[in-house]
Write a protein that holds these residues in place. Sequence first.
Motif, short mmCIF file in Angstrom:
data_model
loop_
_atom_site.label_atom_id
_atom_site.label_comp_id
_atom_site.label_asym_id
_atom_site.label_seq_id
_atom_site.Cartn_x
_atom_site.Cartn_y
_atom_site.Cartn_z
N SER A 1 0.75 -1.38 0.04
CA SER A 1 0.44 -0.10 -0.20
C SER A 1 0.98 1.26 -0.07
CB SER A 1 -0.55 0.06 1.18
OG SER A 1 -1.04 1.26 1.43
N ILE A 2 1.00 2.01 -1.10
CA ILE A 2 1.40 3.53 -1.04
C ILE A 2 0.14 5.39 -0.43
CG2 ILE A 2 2.71 2.54 -3.32
CD1 ILE A 2 0.66 4.69 -4.26
N THR A 3 -0.82 4.12 -0.01
CA THR A 3 -1.78 5.72 0.37
C THR A 3 -2.25 4.77 1.61
OG1 THR A 3 -2.43 7.41 0.05
CG2 THR A 3 -3.21 5.77 -1.09
N VAL A 4 -3.21 5.79 2.51
CA VAL A 4 -4.52 5.24 2.87
C VAL A 4 -5.40 5.20 2.11
CG1 VAL A 4 -5.81 6.16 4.61
CG2 VAL A 4 -4.01 6.89 4.85
N GLY A 5 -6.53 4.21 2.16
CA GLY A 5 -7.42 3.31 1.77
C GLY A 5 -7.50 2.80 0.42
N GLN A 6 -5.85 2.66 -0.06
CA GLN A 6 -5.53 1.70 -1.45
C GLN A 6 -4.31 1.09 -1.09
OE1 GLN A 6 -1.90 2.33 -2.79
NE2 GLN A 6 -2.21 0.98 -4.70
N VAL A 7 -4.75 -0.89 -1.92
CA VAL A 7 -3.50 -2.12 -1.70
C VAL A 7 -3.77 -2.12 -2.95
CG1 VAL A 7 -3.61 -4.01 0.00
CG2 VAL A 7 -4.27 -1.58 1.24
N GLU A 8 -2.73 -2.89 -2.99
CA GLU A 8 -2.75 -4.07 -4.14
C GLU A 8 -2.20 -4.78 -3.41
OE1 GLU A 8 -3.39 -0.55 -6.61
OE2 GLU A 8 -2.58 -2.61 -7.31
N SER A 9 -2.93 -5.61 -4.49
CA SER A 9 -2.31 -7.78 -3.83
C SER A 9 -1.05 -8.34 -4.94
CB SER A 9 -3.97 -8.26 -4.24
OG SER A 9 -3.88 -9.44 -4.65
N VAL A 10 -0.68 -8.80 -4.10
CA VAL A 10 0.58 -9.31 -5.79
C VAL A 10 -0.14 -10.98 -4.88
CG1 VAL A 10 3.03 -9.88 -5.02
CG2 VAL A 10 2.18 -7.75 -4.35
N VAL A 11 0.07 -11.35 -4.57
CA VAL A 11 -0.67 -12.92 -3.96
C VAL A 11 -1.63 -13.12 -2.55
CG1 VAL A 11 0.06 -15.54 -3.35
CG2 VAL A 11 1.90 -13.76 -4.72
N GLN A 12 -2.94 -13.36 -2.93
CA GLN A 12 -4.20 -13.25 -2.43
C GLN A 12 -3.90 -13.99 -0.99
OE1 GLN A 12 -7.51 -12.71 -4.35
NE2 GLN A 12 -7.46 -10.70 -3.26
N LEU A 13 -3.63 -15.66 -1.42
CA LEU A 13 -3.85 -16.05 -0.39
C LEU A 13 -5.27 -16.46 0.57
CD1 LEU A 13 -0.19 -16.84 1.30
CD2 LEU A 13 -0.85 -18.02 -1.31
N ASN A 14 -6.58 -16.10 -0.27
CA ASN A 14 -7.80 -16.29 0.60
C ASN A 14 -7.36 -15.41 1.46
OD1 ASN A 14 -9.21 -17.33 -1.04
ND2 ASN A 14 -7.33 -19.04 -0.49
N LEU A 15 -6.36 -14.30 1.68
CA LEU A 15 -6.45 -12.93 2.45
C LEU A 15 -7.16 -12.21 2.07
CD1 LEU A 15 -2.77 -14.23 3.57
CD2 LEU A 15 -5.39 -14.60 5.35
N SER A 16 -6.74 -10.80 2.53
CA SER A 16 -7.26 -9.32 2.28
C SER A 16 -6.53 -8.22 2.84
CB SER A 16 -9.03 -9.20 2.25
OG SER A 16 -9.14 -9.14 3.65
N ALA A 17 -6.66 -6.84 2.56
CA ALA A 17 -5.23 -6.03 3.47
C ALA A 17 -6.45 -5.43 3.46
CB ALA A 17 -3.97 -6.09 2.69
N SER A 18 -6.18 -4.07 4.08
CA SER A 18 -6.29 -2.39 3.99
C SER A 18 -5.43 -1.81 5.00
CB SER A 18 -7.51 -2.92 5.07
OG SER A 18 -8.00 -2.88 6.32
N ARG A 19 -6.00 -0.48 4.89
CA ARG A 19 -4.94 0.92 5.53
C ARG A 19 -6.58 1.90 5.50
NH1 ARG A 19 1.06 2.90 2.86
NH2 ARG A 19 0.77 4.42 4.94
N PRO A 20 -6.21 1.58 6.76
CA PRO A 20 -7.42 2.59 7.50
C PRO A 20 -7.06 3.62 7.94
CG PRO A 20 -6.81 0.52 9.17
CD PRO A 20 -6.38 0.29 7.69
N LYS A 21 -5.54 4.04 8.40
CA LYS A 21 -5.01 5.19 8.41
C LYS A 21 -3.69 4.80 7.65
CE LYS A 21 -6.85 5.12 13.02
NZ LYS A 21 -6.61 4.41 14.53
N ASP A 22 -3.23 6.24 7.49
CA ASP A 22 -1.61 6.63 7.48
C ASP A 22 -0.89 5.38 7.70
OD1 ASP A 22 1.20 8.60 7.61
OD2 ASP A 22 0.45 7.76 5.34
#
Lengths: 113, 110
Positions: free
Chosen positions: A50-71
């Motif tokens: 993730s390069i900024t709040v609210g933005q996440v890029e997936s490389v390999v998911q493995l049935n997982l998710s990610a979030s960036r709620p704060k800086d």
Amino acid sequence: AQTIHQWPVAEIKAVGSPLSLGCTIKGKSSPNLYWYWQATGGTLQQLFYSITVGQVESVVQLNLSASRPKDDQFILSTEKLLLSHSGFYLCAWRRDWGGREQYFGPGTRLTVL
Amino acid sequence: GDKVKQSPSALSLQEGTNSALRCNFSIAATTVQWFLQNPRGSLINLFYLVPGTKENGRLKSAFDSKESYSTLHIRDAQLEDSGTYFCAALNVGDNSKLIWGLGTSLVVNP
């Protein structure tokens, strides 16, 4: 000085249960943040960045998710754990400009039974 | 491990001896990082290299982008040098993802 914290330190969870792992970096604004997974005895595999709040890029998911709620915060989660999710999860940060050196947190060891 | 090949995969040293680890790249690596993962799992940053050489105490590292390799030299090995050494490189045109080697497991014996 920058510090990176991960929580929890370790987890033992049942297959099918939910998971939330956290990462916080202090002393650095607008870092690039990364999640990695490492199987026992294996190398590191990048999952998300993730390069900024609210933005996440997936490389390999493995049935997982990610979030960036704060800086300064990066969360890794899933609603249903699989046995294959066991391993070591590492969070890392990098400056958003200039040098490209990555720095790692202490990691979370996850055992799925 | 195909794009970044580390050698040897495992190494056993006597305390006080010297050794060299190597990474060969089949990508156009622009920067290289070397890490030591200790038995607890923590990744310790050893070196960050653009093409060139760096030295820190008993450790010395070099990165040659034209010949596509990097080395890590350990001088006067100590017990606390034991662990797994990883190299990781950025590929030209994609600085969002480090490409990792499979690691070298080092045991230093008294």
